[in-house]
Write an enzyme that holds these catalytic residues in place. Structure first.
Site, PDB file in Angstrom:
ATOM      1  N   ILE A  77      78.610  51.228  40.060  1.00  0.00           N
ATOM      2  CA  ILE A  77      79.537  52.006  40.910  1.00  0.00           C
ATOM      3  C   ILE A  77      80.395  51.105  41.802  1.00  0.00           C
ATOM      4  CG2 ILE A  77      77.953  54.003  40.930  1.00  0.00           C
ATOM      5  CD1 ILE A  77      77.663  53.474  44.002  1.00  0.00           C
ATOM      6  N   LYS A  78      80.243  49.795  41.652  1.00  0.00           N
ATOM      7  CA  LYS A  78      81.045  48.895  42.487  1.00  0.00           C
ATOM      8  C   LYS A  78      82.407  48.618  41.825  1.00  0.00           C
ATOM      9  CE  LYS A  78      77.810  48.695  45.559  1.00  0.00           C
ATOM     10  NZ  LYS A  78      76.760  49.547  45.021  1.00  0.00           N
ATOM     11  N   ASN A  79      83.306  47.957  42.554  1.00  0.00           N
ATOM     12  CA  ASN A  79      84.671  47.791  42.046  1.00  0.00           C
ATOM     13  C   ASN A  79      84.730  46.976  40.765  1.00  0.00           C
ATOM     14  OD1 ASN A  79      84.875  48.854  44.641  1.00  0.00           O
ATOM     15  ND2 ASN A  79      86.978  48.127  44.841  1.00  0.00           N
ATOM     16  N   HIS A  95      76.763  46.354  40.664  1.00  0.00           N
ATOM     17  CA  HIS A  95      76.190  47.596  40.160  1.00  0.00           C
ATOM     18  C   HIS A  95      77.329  48.449  39.573  1.00  0.00           C
ATOM     19  CE1 HIS A  95      74.871  51.790  40.709  1.00  0.00           C
ATOM     20  NE2 HIS A  95      73.669  51.320  40.428  1.00  0.00           N
TER      21      HIS A  95
END
Ligand SMILES: Cc1ncc(COP(=O)(O)O)c(C=O)c1O
Length: 380
Positions: A182-184, A180
């Site tokens: 907002i993930k790293n 997603h």
């Protein structure tokens, strides 16, 4: 006050990422193909797991995993209430019962002791969450699960680049990653299950694509064999190659991305020191490497509620996030599970006070200073 709005997250996309996506778009093959294969191979190499299956989201992964493990009515699944609701929803939708252990108040991790208290004869699965980019105490949780013959699936949505005692999380148990935005690393939306179990991976591959008995070679060469037949009725959760190539490019920069995240987190730790009423998370007390997916603070002052804190920061052009509102206090689960206040004391304490402040690789020290001075203003 800052002139422009600082979001709490912004994906790190560079020109090479764009070029790679462009090339796939113009290549004549944009759905699941060689880039899915490459992404799966490279994430396995990075994490040390044997097999991987790329998917449209981690939520899709949880869906087919519960199905593949035959989790259903009469079964209990232990996972924290303080997690993204998708896990709790899918356990519930499978007909099984979610069971919530409390968490450590300062790391937000489920603890071996709290899990132990939740184990019954009906427990089929434990889903610990590596929270915010730090790992749970895997050795202790693995040995507890082994003792009771219970399977573990690691929720690694926040944990690409999280190492526990020198090894990447998910190298031992089945794990689910999220891509997603907002993930790293991101693929727009996306996820991957990794596992060392060859039978499980075959089931998952079928379930992600209609239940067709498609083997890896067909997938690699043709995307799908036209003669494939339904072996098990399944779903449609395959990732496009447009997304997978972005994943490959992003993963190749994971070291650099997490280094930047760590630098920003360290600046926050230093600059937030001494601000009364703002309490960052603590590090777990075992050896690990943090992936810094989120920088969470707890608003502990009586002067302002967490919700008002978020509102006030927004007025000062600082974005925030809430990861997470505990599942058992949300309408549906509050009414159906009826867990008495105080039973999950640490979960509730954090759910009421926590807030994620901006953290993404392209932030500057000036951005960090803007966040810290806005926080001072709001709580001061
Ligand atoms: C802990 C956790 N688990 C699972 C998920 C689900 O991931 P996805 O959005 O890829 O379905 C998320 C997403 O935010 C998450 O934070």
């Amino acid at each position: 006050m800052r002139k422009d709005f600082l979001p709490f997250c912004r994906p790190s996309i560079n020109k090479e990422d764009v070029k790679a996506v462009d090339e796939v778009l113009l290549s004549g093959w944009i759905t699941t193909g060689k880039w899915n294969n490459e992404f799966e191979k490279q994430l396995c190499e990075y994490t040390g797991a044997k097999y991987g299956v790329a998917l449209t989201s981690a939520t899709a992964g949880m869906h087919i995993l519960l199905k593949a493990l035959n989790i259903g009515p009469g079964d209990e699944v232990i996972t924290p209430s303080l997690t993204w609701v998708s896990t709790i929803n899918l356990i519930t939708l499978s007909g099984a019962t979610p069971v919530f252990p409390d968490i450590d108040r300062d790391t937000l991790m489920v603890t071996p002791d709290s899990i132990k208290k939740c184990i019954t004869a009906k427990t089929k699965l434990i889903i610990p969450v590596h929270y915010a980019g730090a790992p749970v105490d895997l050795d202790a949780i693995n040995s507890l699960a082994k003792q009771h013959g219970i399977t573990i699936v690691e929720d690694a949505a926040h944990a690409i680049g999280t190492f526990y005692k020198g090894k990447h999380i998910g190298h031992e148990n089945t794990a689910i990653y999220s891509f997603h935005p907002i993930k790293n690393i991101t693929t727009g939306e996306g996820g991957m299950i990794t596992t060392n179990d060859p039978e499980l991976i075959e089931k998952l591959r079928r379930l992600k694509f209609h239940g067709l008995g498609v083997d890896a070679f067909d997938r690699q060469q043709q995307g799908r064999s036209p003669q494939a037949q339904v072996v098990d009725p399944g779903y449609k959760y395959n990732l496009t190659d447009i997304a997978a190539v972005l994943g490959v490019k992003q993963l190749s920069r994971i070291g650099e991305i997490n280094k930047k995240r760590t630098e920003i987190a360290m600046m926050y730790r230093q600059k937030l020191q001494g601000i009364e009423g703002i309490l960052p998370l603590k590090d777990p007390n075992y050896e690990f490497t943090h992936a810094w997916n989120l920088f969470i603070v707890r608003v502990t002052t009586d002067k302002i509620t967490r919700n008002a804190f978020m509102e006030e920061l927004k007025k000062l052009n600082i974005g925030t996030g809430l990861h997470f509102l505990a599942a058992h206090v949300q309408k549906y689960y509050r009414e159906t599970m009826n867990i008495a206040p105080g039973v999950l004391a640490n979960t509730e304490w954090n759910s009421d006070r926590m807030c994620s402040i901006p953290l993404f690789p392209d932030m500057t020290e000036q951005d960090v200073d803007d966040v810290v001075s806005a926080i001072r203003k709001v709580v001061g």
